[in-house]
Design a protein around this motif. Structure first.
Motif, PDB file in Angstrom:
ATOM      1  N   LEU A 199       3.946   7.139  17.228  1.00 36.68           N
ATOM      2  CA  LEU A 199       2.781   7.319  16.369  1.00 36.68           C
ATOM      3  C   LEU A 199       3.142   7.177  14.891  1.00 36.68           C
ATOM      4  N   THR A 200       4.315   7.702  14.519  1.00 40.02           N
ATOM      5  CA  THR A 200       4.729   7.696  13.115  1.00 40.02           C
ATOM      6  C   THR A 200       5.709   6.578  12.806  1.00 40.02           C
ATOM      7  N   GLN A 201       6.032   5.791  13.827  1.00 43.87           N
ATOM      8  CA  GLN A 201       7.021   4.718  13.688  1.00 43.87           C
ATOM      9  C   GLN A 201       8.354   5.254  13.186  1.00 43.87           C
ATOM     10  N   GLY A 202       8.673   6.478  13.592  1.00 45.06           N
ATOM     11  CA  GLY A 202       9.979   7.057  13.311  1.00 45.06           C
ATOM     12  C   GLY A 202      10.190   7.496  11.886  1.00 45.06           C
ATOM     13  N   VAL A 203       9.138   7.562  11.083  1.00 44.68           N
ATOM     14  CA  VAL A 203       9.249   8.029   9.694  1.00 44.68           C
ATOM     15  C   VAL A 203       8.198   9.112   9.481  1.00 44.68           C
ATOM     16  N   HIS A 204       8.648  10.352   9.328  1.00 42.22           N
ATOM     17  CA  HIS A 204       7.662  11.425   9.164  1.00 42.22           C
ATOM     18  C   HIS A 204       8.313  12.664   8.582  1.00 42.22           C
ATOM     19  N   LEU A 205       7.495  13.526   8.042  1.00 44.72           N
ATOM     20  CA  LEU A 205       7.937  14.858   7.667  1.00 44.72           C
ATOM     21  C   LEU A 205       8.199  15.656   8.940  1.00 44.72           C
ATOM     22  N   GLY A 206       9.069  16.654   8.830  1.00 40.55           N
ATOM     23  CA  GLY A 206       9.378  17.485   9.986  1.00 40.55           C
ATOM     24  C   GLY A 206      10.534  16.929  10.790  1.00 40.55           C
ATOM     25  N   GLN A 207      11.068  17.769  11.648  1.00 36.20           N
ATOM     26  CA  GLN A 207      12.122  17.332  12.565  1.00 36.20           C
ATOM     27  C   GLN A 207      12.018  18.140  13.851  1.00 36.20           C
ATOM     28  N   SER A 208      12.544  17.598  14.920  1.00 37.10           N
ATOM     29  CA  SER A 208      12.491  18.272  16.212  1.00 37.10           C
ATOM     30  C   SER A 208      13.829  18.099  16.920  1.00 37.10           C
ATOM     31  N   GLN A 256       2.466  19.482  19.161  1.00 39.37           N
ATOM     32  CA  GLN A 256       3.759  18.860  18.895  1.00 39.37           C
ATOM     33  C   GLN A 256       3.887  18.487  17.415  1.00 39.37           C
ATOM     34  N   LEU A 257       2.823  17.983  16.834  1.00 43.87           N
ATOM     35  CA  LEU A 257       2.846  17.676  15.407  1.00 43.87           C
ATOM     36  C   LEU A 257       3.147  18.934  14.595  1.00 43.87           C
ATOM     37  N   LYS A 258       2.482  20.031  14.928  1.00 42.19           N
ATOM     38  CA  LYS A 258       2.670  21.264  14.177  1.00 42.19           C
ATOM     39  C   LYS A 258       4.078  21.806  14.337  1.00 42.19           C
ATOM     40  N   SER A 259       4.579  21.862  15.566  1.00 38.03           N
ATOM     41  CA  SER A 259       5.915  22.417  15.784  1.00 38.03           C
ATOM     42  C   SER A 259       6.991  21.550  15.146  1.00 38.03           C
ATOM     43  N   THR A 260       6.747  20.248  15.056  1.00 37.15           N
ATOM     44  CA  THR A 260       7.696  19.353  14.402  1.00 37.15           C
ATOM     45  C   THR A 260       7.668  19.530  12.898  1.00 37.15           C
ATOM     46  N   GLY A 261       6.502  19.889  12.354  1.00 35.72           N
ATOM     47  CA  GLY A 261       6.356  20.039  10.911  1.00 35.72           C
ATOM     48  C   GLY A 261       5.670  18.864  10.265  1.00 35.72           C
ATOM     49  N   ILE A 262       4.886  18.131  11.047  1.00 38.07           N
ATOM     50  CA  ILE A 262       4.166  16.958  10.549  1.00 38.07           C
ATOM     51  C   ILE A 262       2.770  17.381  10.113  1.00 38.07           C
ATOM     52  N   PRO A 263       2.378  17.124   8.870  1.00 38.64           N
ATOM     53  CA  PRO A 263       1.014  17.485   8.446  1.00 38.64           C
ATOM     54  C   PRO A 263      -0.030  16.614   9.130  1.00 38.64           C
ATOM     55  N   TYR A 264      -1.146  17.203   9.463  1.00 39.97           N
ATOM     56  CA  TYR A 264      -2.222  16.437  10.086  1.00 39.97           C
ATOM     57  C   TYR A 264      -3.573  17.016   9.698  1.00 39.97           C
ATOM     58  N   PRO A 276       0.819  -1.215   0.000  1.00 42.18           N
ATOM     59  CA  PRO A 276       0.000   0.000   0.000  1.00 42.18           C
ATOM     60  C   PRO A 276       0.847   1.257   0.000  1.00 42.18           C
ATOM     61  N   ARG A 277       0.254   2.312  -0.392  1.00 39.13           N
ATOM     62  CA  ARG A 277       0.834   3.637  -0.224  1.00 39.13           C
ATOM     63  C   ARG A 277       0.316   4.176   1.107  1.00 39.13           C
ATOM     64  N   ILE A 278       1.234   4.560   1.990  1.00 39.95           N
ATOM     65  CA  ILE A 278       0.867   5.136   3.288  1.00 39.95           C
ATOM     66  C   ILE A 278       1.228   6.614   3.258  1.00 39.95           C
ATOM     67  N   ASP A 279       0.243   7.492   3.231  1.00 37.00           N
ATOM     68  CA  ASP A 279       0.527   8.925   3.219  1.00 37.00           C
ATOM     69  C   ASP A 279       1.111   9.367   4.556  1.00 37.00           C
ATOM     70  N   LEU A 280       2.111  10.227   4.492  1.00 42.07           N
ATOM     71  CA  LEU A 280       2.753  10.727   5.712  1.00 42.07           C
ATOM     72  C   LEU A 280       1.955  11.914   6.254  1.00 42.07           C
ATOM     73  N   ARG A 281       0.850  11.585   6.848  1.00 35.18           N
ATOM     74  CA  ARG A 281      -0.083  12.551   7.439  1.00 35.18           C
ATOM     75  C   ARG A 281      -0.777  11.865   8.598  1.00 35.18           C
ATOM     76  N   VAL A 282      -1.093  12.620   9.652  1.00 42.20           N
ATOM     77  CA  VAL A 282      -1.716  12.077  10.857  1.00 42.20           C
ATOM     78  C   VAL A 282      -3.159  12.560  10.946  1.00 42.20           C
TER      79      VAL A 282
END
Length: 678
Positions: free
Chosen positions: A252-261, A58-66, A36-42
């Protein structure tokens, strides 16, 4: 087996005999087309409670789209299979890589929406965070009546378990304490409970009034699903959440996501080489200031570092592995020298150790670079021209202040970056209420000198903004006053500001709704160490652990006499080191790097808000597209590589047990491609 690979294999749900698709695990080659294609979004399901809002922050400050589904909105979308998944070019697509819920069943057990969500999680191996729930068998825990406990957690010591350290909480040293800022207020409530079969605790504490340990955060595997169960309440500002937030998001993201902290701490020391005025403990003001009635400062001993203070500063840096930014006024130093027999041991010592510091231009003599100040009234006002327009310092005069100070530094061999500038009192920038606009000559003067990063006061302007071609770098003011050299002077001024008139204070705390009066005045002999240091250190540490890169600033007077700044800095660094593992060092950046980080974050948030970023994972390959030239932040496990046009290279830099960084597609590539470790 490497830790990152161990994580990947142990975070994927079991594959059913029918061949259900699972996030983070390869399927047989014959079925590769079925991956499957898993979109990197929460997906964030929000009921308005602070724990969900904290994770979203925390998602927003990290840069993770949700995407947020507001349960209080009657027009919200319905959670259905079509809302959660579809197909893209014939490939199954999971639209969300993780789900944040206020509790384990926000739609109601057995409801159609709850069923659709649970089916989605099983099918695609999507993890779910229960932001806050109570202890019961439905989340893999015993009731608290069965050897557990429920109550206030304020001041209690918790710890990361061995399983937590081996997983996504491995960036912590292990132990931390729940905040207890006010003994009269319940700040954190929680359930401490024993795990049942299928539950692995990641954070626990000793059962109060009982035996053994009980879980506060843990993973519950059941029915082909995984939940991260949190059994204490929190908000985004509490320190316990701030230190645990990274682990919650990485799980939550299993260590793979957009953004960094990352965690940052930089300290600017203003007025280096210049003297600072001293607080008058009798008149409760600073002689020489226009609003200090009854004295012009004559006869008052100013506060200025000595050569011995400079020796101590360099030695302190070496002992603590931390670099200070020396924000200097050369003209003020030259004036001091001419008034003291032509010698200045302080300047000589600082120049001898010049390579040990970072140096920032603070203008030659520290003048006010905004409007011409009319101090005939309190508060001051901007002087006016004959036509009623505001009278400003000229562009040429501002440019000369910047240029002369820079040139002095170059002749002395200071390691300078001419693109960085801190103006005296952040002047030249708008100063409310008297000067609502920047000095019209400021932007031109900055351009004349190649300045691209100008400091601003975060308490006035927390957002980065443009000043002509330059950008601001907001700085956090430290509550260690510029006009005190001793701890006793500091306490005296602090008492004047923060005590009521009945207790001998100014009473400002009674009239300012944003302030709080001290219950009792601080003891002049002990108040600095017992109250002010821990208070200011807690505030600064809060900025650090929230991933805020903005620098803090104090003044050279705080490195002189009683050297009041060091106890605060030492407390921040010691508390940080006690919380975080060696793989998560504090980042001590220069002003230019901080400004660049803020600029990239703003551009990234804009790209996300505009919907111009696409990111997904298929098997062990991550693909990201963004507007041309946009720096893309990504976090991934150790062993991740970037796919080049020909060959691969290592991705990012290590931090907190993973790799992260800002990057763009390679030459001749339209998308960023990463290869995850299998």
């Amino acid at each position: 087996m490497a830790l990152s690979a161990h994580r990947w294999r142990n975070t994927a749900a079991a594959v059913a005999a029918a061949g259900l698709l699972v996030l983070g695990q390869r399927v047989p080659d014959a079925a590769a087309a079925e991956q499957p294609r898993i979109d990197l979004r929460v997906l964030v399901v929000d009921n308005g409670d602070s724990p969900v809002r904290a994770i979203a922050a925390q998602l927003k400050s990290t840069g993770i789209p949700y995407t947020t589904v507001d349960l209080t909105d009657a027009n919200r979308p319905t959670i259905t299979e079509a809302f959660l998944s579809d197909t893209v070019n014939g490939r199954p697509r999971a639209k969300f890589q993780g789900v944040v819920l206020p509790n384990e069943t926000p739609f109601g057990a057995g409801s159609a929406e709850q069923g659709a969500l649970e089916s989605y999680e099983r099918t695609y191996g999507i993890p779910q965070v229960d932001a806050y729930t109570w202890a019961h068998p439905g989340v893999g825990l015993d009731y608290t009546s069965e050897g557990g406990w429920a109550g206030t957690l304020d001041g209690r010591a918790a710890a990361v378990t061995d399983a937590g350290r081996a997983g996504y909480f491995g960036y912590l040293d292990g132990a931390f304490t729940f905040e207890d800022n006010d003994g009269a207020v319940q700040e954190s409530y929680g359930y401490v409970a024993r795990p049942r079969t299928g539950f692995t605790s990641y954070v626990d504490l000793p059962v109060p009034a009982g035996s053994g340990r009980g879980s506060l955060i843990g993973e519950y595997r059941h029915d082909g699903r995984r939940e991260l169960v949190v059994t204490f309440a929190y908000n985004e500002h509490q320190q316990q959440f701030r230190v645990l937030a990274r682990g919650i998001v990485e799980w939550l993201t299993q260590g793979v996501h957009l953004g960094q902290s990352r965690n940052y701490f930089a300290v600017h020391v203003d007025d280096i080489l210049a003297p600072d005025s001293r607080w008058d403990t009798e008149r409760n003001c600073t002689p020489g200031d226009f609003d200090c009635v009854g004295g012009d400062g004559e006869g008052t001993t100013p506060i200025r570092m000595t050569a011995e203070d400079a020796v101590h500063a360099a030695q302190w840096q070496r002992e603590h592995g931390f670099t200070l930014d020396m924000v200097y006024n050369a003209g003020s130093g030259e004036a001091w020298k001419s008034e003291h027999g032509g010698t200045d041991p302080l300047t000589d010592q600082l120049l001898a150790d010049k390579a040990e510091y970072r140096w920032i231009n603070h203008t030659y003599t520290h003048p006010f670079l905004g409007c011409v100040q009319d101090t005939s009234t309190v508060p001051w006002s901007c002087a006016e021209n004959a036509d009623g327009s505001t009278r400003y310092m000229s562009r040429s005069d501002i440019a000369a202040q910047i240029r002369n100070n820079h040139n002095w530094g170059v002749t002395k061999g200071l390691p300078l970056d001419r693109t960085e500038l801190v103006t005296g009192e952040h002047s030249g920038l708008r100063t409310l209420p008297q000067q609502p606009d920047d000095n019209p000559g400021l932007a031109g003067a900055l351009a004349d000198n190649g300045v691209k990063w100008i400091a601003s006061d975060n308490s006035r302007e927390p957002r980065q903004r443009s000043v002509g071609a330059a950008l601001t770098v907001p700085r956090h003011p430290m509550n260690v006053y510029y006009n005190v050299g001793t701890e006793e002077e500091m306490v005296d001024e602090y008492n004047w500001i923060y005590t009521s008139e009945a207790d001998g204070g100014s009473g400002v705390c009674e009239t300012n709704p944003a302030a709080t009066c001290l219950a009792d005045p601080l003891d002049p002999a002990t108040g600095y160490d017992s109250h002010i240091v821990p208070q200011e250190a807690r505030t600064a540490l809060g900025h650090v652990v929230s991933g805020d890169p903005r620098p803090h600033y104090a003044h050279q007077s705080n490195l002189a006499e009683d050297r009041t700044l060091y106890p605060v800095l030492e407390q921040v660094l010691a508390d940080y080191q006690a919380l975080f593992a060696d793989n998560t060092p504090v980042q001590n950046l220069a002003q230019r790097a901080i400004g660049t980080e803020l600029q990239r974050r703003a551009a990234w948030q804009s790209a996300l808000a505009n919907g111009s970023v696409t990111a997904y994972r298929v098997g062990d390959t991550v693909t990201v597209t963004a507007p041309s030239g946009t720096q893309i932040p990504v976090t991934a496990p150790e062993g991740t590589t970037r796919q080049l046009f020909i060959g691969t290279t290592a991705f990012g830099t290590p931090y907190a047990g993973e790799r992260s960084g800002w990057t763009t597609p390679e030459l001749l590539q339209t998308a960023l491609k990463l290869n995850l470790p299998s």
